[in-house]
Write an enzyme that holds these catalytic residues in place. Structure first.
Site, PDB file in Angstrom:
ATOM      1  N   ASP A   1       0.842  -1.193   0.000  1.00  0.00           N
ATOM      2  CA  ASP A   1       0.000   0.000   0.000  1.00  0.00           C
ATOM      3  C   ASP A   1       0.880   1.245   0.000  1.00  0.00           C
ATOM      4  OD1 ASP A   1      -2.306   1.815   0.687  1.00  0.00           O
ATOM      5  OD2 ASP A   1      -3.305  -0.112   0.936  1.00  0.00           O
ATOM      6  N   HIS A  46      -3.948   5.733   3.812  1.00  0.00           N
ATOM      7  CA  HIS A  46      -4.635   4.511   3.402  1.00  0.00           C
ATOM      8  C   HIS A  46      -3.975   3.258   3.963  1.00  0.00           C
ATOM      9  CE1 HIS A  46      -6.091   1.387   0.569  1.00  0.00           C
ATOM     10  NE2 HIS A  46      -7.169   2.158   0.456  1.00  0.00           N
ATOM     11  N   SER A  94     -11.498  -1.322  -0.196  1.00  0.00           N
ATOM     12  CA  SER A  94     -10.149  -1.286   0.373  1.00  0.00           C
ATOM     13  C   SER A  94     -10.163  -1.668   1.843  1.00  0.00           C
ATOM     14  CB  SER A  94      -9.550   0.117   0.227  1.00  0.00           C
ATOM     15  OG  SER A  94      -9.228   0.396  -1.110  1.00  0.00           O
TER      16      SER A  94
END
Length: 1509
Positions: free
Chosen positions: A150, A203, A530
């Site tokens: 990520d 994220h 996600s």
């Protein structure tokens, strides 16, 4: 050992000279990095060193991006500075095995990013997914390593362990990019620290927290959560691999490097919370995921957030078969701020815009109308407030009159500081807010509590808002999230696999992210798939901890997770949602960990109807220590209709249809027969054993365009645990997935929701090119200066395809015009398109072309309007201006299931434009351009092109040159000489040879043939030297007139012959002996030719079809034996060729059938008149000749219609009442067939009513009884058909379709049986059999007919009928087909044979009678009259049989074409033929009864009272 080293050295030396294999996306793929490549080397080669040596030797500047050399891969990715050429610079690198381009991949898109004030209760979430139960047995993920690929992790967060390295929660990882990396135009700056404290969304930190975060006991300043929470597997280790910088995108070489690094570092699970489009199966990241998956490292990826785009949009790598694709489910509850009223807490919502609410402050509240709730007022607060609200919060009731913001603005004008709106129910709604005043929404009970305080006498009631608030249910608990990307995949594989919680998930974020977003806590609630992928990754960690990481395979892990997942219902319904949307359902950690039953395969992909396997199976493994009894049940889910009627565009989430009717199903197979029960009870499997169940799929009935997604679940319950229910999802597509259009040719929905916004008219909302920004169509031979004029291009992709491109195809004769300036004349010339929005140019070539949608979603874009400026790409890949001349643009898209790189035209969906004359800027002043030739270049699809009519005929531009000038012209020259010689001989002896009108007709016919031969000779000769418009008009006029004159002269000759015969006083006997030898020879020759040629065509086509079937089977077997499915494999090429030939053959069958149908009646008419000497002035013969001639002439129309490409949709759901929308034959059925049947009821009913009272006198003989039987049969058919057609308008069910099929089949058998009995009785009469002599034969025939009727009824009792014609089950289908065809052929042959024998016997008796008459024997005089009467009746019976065959043979041929040869009845040619056949069949209910009355004077007088009609 030495030999081994020598062999390795030899292999390396050989590899150093071999060119590397090209893989992945093409050079011009979307988001490809300029001059950036990834090169794979053998494991023993130092890639960076060889790369440096190669580029230094060629003086090429480059920069290395990433280098990997481990047990899985050895590659180097780099970017060349300056100009690059793959063929010269990349393919010459020594020892390179393969290479790929590098593509930029976008950052993950989140559906929402909210502060922790809107956080859910994590423990409540975990209770719905079995995580809490798993923890109760000690499962926390301890010892399991989960890699997170990520944007990096803020590992300093206390909830993530507060540090990095061994001993910390984030125990390892790597930064492949650095902070400054943005993707395009920047190089990675890798380091050992994967820290992220610079991205806005944080994220990767949030994803890591979902997997293994733990906020319990956090006391550090700034990190204390409002509610302590935990991730799914709080004791699991995190390996963080950073592939995104602070901003921007990443690339596929970095993703591949991270996947390999995670596997090398010992990650058990690899989480990729990204969905990339478009995807390529042989891209570096795809290959990496597949390789590590096979090595036991489980890859889990998100499905994507494109749910609003509709079905078939699941992202990559979630669609990979080697990984798990995860859908998103909504959270069960979320944390809301609260309002305190009189000491009680109620949840509330804040407006998204406007002044922020001051939490912890008391508000004085004023009630606008204390009785608004009691009297259900809808306009509370729509005017000036009724109370003084200055400085206070005004309470108003929600209502339908005026918006909330409008009414709250009035409160603001009155001086209120806040507007509190209470709802009509307890449900909280989302409100937009107002910039003028703070708006708060509270439930109805909270508003009523405030009102009660006022009514109780509280003078200054106050309310208090709290920031932390209370838990509130979301209302969509554990439902599939609306944004989650549904499947199926492009090749109809069932994806996603299962779902995790992805809606409103709380986790950690970095301090920088909290600061950038204005959050007070370092926690946030994010929404998207996600979040769902790491949730399932955490669950997988719990399962691996319990079962052992080394004792379970990928298929077993996926099996346990899918088996124990819980499918959800479709929102706001009681029906299960489709597996194509949710996979197996919401994950359950506890059940997946402790389950002792495993079912494999854990999901069933049924493909489409064309590729549906005869059966499928599952195997149940009992891995427990006790015997288990299983109960298996099949539960259908809703089916999905992704298309609208006559609409090529795949619909989005708002317009996609869901239905719970006719959803398709699985049926259990027991001893090779399907069982009707939905249950299969008492399957007892001993401990440690397994059992296999077999199923047969029945696809759903698609409502629109023949395509629907159907599916459901095999539910398995065990006797040892009532809660341990196992689900196995199955899904497939009804209809032909390959035959659906890729390019949009017509779409009302696309015009309404997209094209109309850009001023594109409905008729132009189709793939093609258009003039100006008004999108005017381009017509044939339009002259266009493409470099100056605005040529709009719409490349509308309605469904995803592996490859699509637009090529310019030269239509001129001189191909050197292309090759001289560098364009290829063998490979497609790809055009250059310009995006009208961004003005960026691109090659019109899309690999993995994703379908578009009405409005853009995260990865699926809306269609693009392009411009074409007359540029294309030459053989060197450079953009260049096309030379002036004639062109067509071809839009080609690879059909589903076609091999990548195929060159077979049958594998492509093709749209071609009209001819256009391109003139460049240099020659824009001239209008003289080369016109298109008749033949197209090699890169064009196979088509029939018209000849260029304004050029002299040559071998190059005339495909029929050899036929015209080596066969036709010599025949015409011979005809000119031959007919000229005859004509001049007649003219020189005119007075002697031409004595009457018959001679003059013969002379006229000879003169006509002479002029035709001479004119054709002149035309063909002049065509070699001259061509112009007037000459072509003259040629066409001459040809047409000559044909008319030939037929006219022949007609006059035939008419004169008739007059001569009619006016002759010669006896019948002398006439029969005066027939000329020429007539006999001509008649026999023509009939033999007709029969022999038609039989030859049928036999040759049949042998060709059988031989191609054998070759196709052999090719498939050869491919299976070699194990190769490569694109260029010889068997694959052979199969494509054979499939093309079989498709062409099916069309030849259809054309042969229609031509035979057009000419056979005319041949039969000739036999009746010329051979049997029937009187052609009799009305039946006259009308039969007329109809047969019309059919003959209609052949020219039929042949033209056969070239029509209009798509006629299949009928809709056949278990629905018939409407104009779902029945394409509605007009034929109800405006043609039904009136005829009603007329048949009246006509035949009237006849029976008139005959039955006189039955004693009329029915004394068996012949009359057979006639009465025929009348009754036609009456019953008319009544039955009228009843069926009427009921179809209001009702449809299985039993009614069975009844319809029985009535139709039985009536056809009875009608043919009645005519067979009639022929049999006629034969008995002419043979003068007594009643006793003929009774056994008559009784046997009746028994055969009765047995056939009984068989038909039995077949439909044991099988349903989905179309009201034939049985559905394959066995009954085969029996019914063979029985009906055998009955039709047997009874038809019987009728013909009986009438022929009768005629021959009567002829013999007539000759004997004539001989006796000549001897003046008075005994035979009466016999002669009797025989002549019988022959007259026999002729009439033959006419009846002929009309019967005319009515039924086309329908039988139609049945064979569709049901036996499996031709596509949606083809317009076959559809028209079926319609004509149907009308002829229905007309028989009137024709045959009318003929019976016409030929039977006694019956006619009985019906009409003696009147001659």
């Amino acid at each position: 050992m030495l030999l081994t080293h020598l062999l390795q050295l030899y292999a390396l030396l050989t590899a150093s000279h071999a060119r590397p294999l090209r893989r992945g996306a093409p050079e011009h793929a979307p988001n490809s990095l300029r001059c950036a490549y990834l090169v794979n080397f053998p494991s023993t080669i130092n890639g960076p060193a060889f790369l440096k040596q190669h580029f230094d030797a060629h003086a090429i500047e480059y920069q290395v991006r990433v280098a990997v050399n481990n047990t899985f891969a050895n590659f180097v990715s780099f970017q060349i500075l300056g100009q690059c050429n793959a063929a010269e610079q990349i393919e010459t690198i020594p020892f390179a095995k393969s290479y790929s381009i590098i593509r930029e991949l976008d950052r993950p898109v989140l559906m929402s990013f909210e502060p922790s004030e809107a956080q859910p209760n994590p423990e409540l979430i975990h209770s719905t997914t079995g995580v809490n139960e798993a923890r109760a047995i000690g499962l926390t993920g301890k010892g399991i390593k989960v890699a997170v690929i990520d944007g990096g992790v803020y590992y300093r967060h206390p909830a993530l362990g507060g540090g990095f390295g061994p001993g910390y929660k984030v125990s390892g990882g790597y930064d492949f990019v650095g902070d400054a990396f943005t993707g395009m135009g920047t190089l990675p700056e890798p380091d050992l620290d994967p820290l992220d404290d610079c991205s806005r969304k944080s994220h990767g930190t949030h994803v890591s927290g979902i997997i293994a975060g733990d906020a319990r006991g956090v006391i550090e300043d700034g990190f204390v959560p409002s509610i302590p929470w935990t991730g799914v597997a709080p004791d699991a280790e995190i390996l963080a691999y950073r592939v995104f910088g602070c901003t921007g995108s990443t690339a596929n070489d970095l993703i591949a490097a991270a996947i390999f690094a995670a596997a090398v570092d010992g990650a058990h699970i690899i989480n990729i919370s990204s969905g990339f489009f478009p995807s390529y199966s042989d891209d570096p990241d795809s290959i990496a995921a597949e390789m590590v998956g096979k090595a036991g490292h489980f890859v889990i990826a998100s499905a994507g957030n494109d749910g609003k785009a509709g079905p078939f949009v699941i992202g990559h790598p979630g669609n990979s078969r080697g990984g798990l694709g995860v859908a998103s489910f909504d959270n069960s509850a979320s944390k809301h701020p609260s309002v305190q009223v009189n000491g009680k807490e109620f949840p509330c919502n804040m407006g998204r815009v406007g002044p922020k609410l001051e939490f912890g402050k008391e508000f004085r509240i004023v009630v606008n109308n204390a009785y608004a709730n009691q009297f259900n007022l809808q306009n509370d607060g729509s005017g000036i407030p009724s109370s003084n609200a200055t400085g206070a919060a005004l309470l108003i009731r929600q209502g339908s009159y005026g918006s909330i913001s409008t009414r709250c603005d009035l409160a603001s004008q009155a001086g209120a500081t806040a507007c509190v709106v209470y709802g009509t129910t307890e449900k909280l709604v989302t409100i937009s807010g107002s910039k003028k005043i703070t708006i708060v929404f509270i439930p109805n009970s909270a508003g009523q509590a405030i009102i009660d305080m006022v009514l109780a006498g509280t003078l200054t009631p106050t309310i208090l808002f709290h920031k932390q608030g209370i838990m509130y249910e979301t209302g969509t608990t554990n439902n599939l999230s609306i944004f989650s990307s549904p499947g199926l995949t492009d090749d109809l594989f069932l994806k996603p696999d299962l779902g995790g919680i992805g809606g409103q998930v709380l986790s950690a974020i970095s301090p920088n992210s909290a600061k950038m977003n204005g959050y007070s806590e370092r926690y946030a609630t994010l929404t998207g798939t996600s979040m769902a992928a790491p949730y399932v990754a955490g669950v997988a960690a719990l399962v691996l901890q319990h079962r052992g990481v080394h004792s379970i395979s990928f298929h077993e892990l996926r099996g346990y997770l899918q088996n124990t997942a819980r499918p959800a219902i479709l929102a706001k319904t009681r029906f299960l949602n489709s597996p194509a949307y949710q996979g197996a359902g919401l994950v359950n950690a506890y059940q997946a960990a402790v389950a002792t039953t495993l079912v494999l395969p854990s999901a069933i992909s049924l493909n489409d109807t064309d590729n549906l396997e005869p059966y499928t199976s599952i195997t149940i493994y009992n891995r427990g220590i006790v015997d288990v009894q299983y109960t298996v049940r099949i539960k259908d889910s809703v089916s999905v209709d992704p298309y609208l009627p006559k609409d090529d565009f795949t619909q989005d989430s708002k317009t996609t249809g869901f239905t719970a009717e006719n959803t398709g199903q699985l049926q259990f197979i027991y001893q090779n027969e399907p069982t009707q029960s939905m249950y299969l009870r008492n399957i007892i499997i001993p401990a440690g054993k397994s059992d296999t169940l077999y199923f047969r799929a029945q696809p759903a009935q698609a409502k629109y365009n023949g395509i629907a997604i159907y599916g459901g679940y095999i539910e398995i319950k065990t006797s040892i645990d009532a809660n341990a229910t196992i689900h196995v999802p199955y899904a497939g597509v009804s209809g032909s997935w390959r035959q659906k259009p890729v390019w949009v040719r017509s779409s009302a929905s696309l015009h309404k929701q997209w094209a109309s916004r850009y001023g594109i008219p409905f008729e132009s909302t189709a793939t093609g090119i258009y003039l100006t920004n008004k999108f005017n169509p381009v017509h044939e031979n339009t002259i266009i200066n493409c470099t100056q004029e605005s040529i709009q291009v719409l490349a509308l992709i309605g469904s995803t395809t592996k490859h699509a491109f637009v090529q310019a195809v030269w239509q001129g004769t001189n191909v050197d015009a292309l090759s001289e300036i560098g364009f290829s004349v063998t490979a497609p010339v790809l055009v250059q398109l310009i995006d009208t929005k961004t003005r960026a140019s691109r090659v019109a070539d899309w690999y993995r072309a994703s379908r578009s949608t009405f409005r853009a979603s995260p990865c699926i874009q809306e269609p693009t309007v392009f411009q074409f400026k007359g540029y294309a790409y030459n053989r060197n890949g450079q953009s260049a201006r096309l030379p002036p001349g004639p062109y067509k643009l071809f839009f080609k898209a690879l059909k589903p299931f076609s091999p990548k790189g195929s060159t077979a035209i049958v594998d492509y969906d093709v749209v071609q434009t009209a001819y256009l004359q391109h003139i460049s800027r240099a020659n824009a002043s001239t209008s003289t351009t080369e016109r298109p030739p008749p033949q197209q270049q090699q890169q064009q699809p196979i088509s029939i092109a018209s000849t260029n009519q304004y050029e002299p005929r040559t071998m190059q531009n005339e495909p029929n040159f050899i036929l015209f000038y080596y066969i036709d012209l010599p025949i015409f020259v011979m005809g000119t000489l031959f007919n000229g010689y005859i004509l001049q001989t007649i003219l020189r002896n005119y007075s002697r040879l031409v004595r009457d009108r018959l001679d003059r007709c013969v002379t006229l016919l000879i003169g006509t043939y002479f002029t035709w031969s001479a004119a054709s000779t002149v035309q063909y000769s002049v065509w070699l030297f001259h061509a112009s418009s007037w000459f072509y008009r003259l040629s066409a006029m001459s040809t047409s007139i000559q044909i008319l004159l030939v037929f006219g002269a022949s007609t006059l000759l035939a008419l004169e012959r008739f007059f001569l015969i009619r006016d002759s006083n010669t006896s019948a006997a002398s006439l029969s002996t005066s027939a000329s030898l020429e007539q006999t020879i001509w008649t026999v020759t023509m009939l033999i030719s007709f029969v022999v040629m038609n039989a030859s065509i049928a036999v040759l086509y049949t042998l060709t079809f059988r031989y191609s079937s054998k070759m196709l089977r052999d090719a498939f077997e050869a491919m299976k034996m070699t194990g190769s499915d490569a694109i260029g494999h010889p068997q694959r090429v052979s199969i494509s060729h054979l499939q093309l030939q079989r498709k062409i053959l099916s069309k030849c069958f259809l054309m042969f059938g229609i031509v035979f149908f057009s000419y056979a009646p005319e041949a039969l008419s000739f036999v009746l008149v010329r051979t049997l000497k029937l009187n052609q002035w009799d009305h039946p013969i006259f009308w039969f000749q007329t109809v047969s001639r019309v059919l003959l002439v209609l052949d020219v129309i039929t042949t033209a219609v056969l070239e029509n490409k209009t798509n006629i949709p299949m009928p809709g759901n056949l278990y629905e009442p018939r409407t104009m929308q779902n029945e394409p034959n509605f007009a034929l059925f109800y405006y043609v067939d039904l009136p005829i049947f009603i007329l048949g009821v009246v006509f035949n009913g009237y006849i029976l009513c008139r005959l039955l009272p006189k039955s004693k006198s009329l029915l004394s003989e068996r012949l009359e009884r057979v006639m009465m039987l025929l009348f009754a049969a036609y009456f019953s058919w008319s009544v039955g058909a009228t009843f069926i057609y009427t009921i179809w308008l209001f009702h449809a069910s299985e039993w009614f379709y069975k009844l319809s099929a029985i009535i139709t089949s039985v009536q056809i058998v009875l009608l043919f049986g009645g005519n067979t009995l009639l022929a049999l009785e006629r034969f008995f009469l002419i043979k003068e059999f007594t009643f006793d002599q003929s009774r056994p034969y008559f009784f046997g025939a009746c028994c055969c007919i009765g047995a056939m009727v009984g068989l038909i009824v039995a077949l439909f009792v044991s099988s349903p009928s989905y179309d009201g014609i034939w049985p559905t089950n394959p066995v009954e289908q085969s029996i019914w087909t063979v029985s009906m065809l055998f009955s039709f052929i047997a009874m038809s042959v019987a009728i013909v044979v009986l009438y022929t024998l009768t005629y021959l016997h009567s002829s013999k008796m007539l000759r004997e009678g004539l001989e006796k008459a000549k001897a003046a024997d008075p005994v035979f005089a009466d016999s002669l009259v009797h025989i002549q009467l019988e022959r007259k009746i026999l002729k009439k019976c033959c006419i009846m049989a002929g009309s019967l065959f005319l009515c039924y043979v086309p329908e039988a041929l139609s049945f064979i074409l569709v049901r036996t040869l499996h031709l596509d009845q949606r083809e317009p040619r076959l559809f028209m033929f079926q319609s004509i056949a149907r009308v002829l069949l229905v007309l028989d209910v009137i024709v045959t009864p009318a003929l019976i009355l016409y030929f039977m004077p006694s019956l006619r007088r009985a019906v009409f009272g003696g009147k001659e009609v």
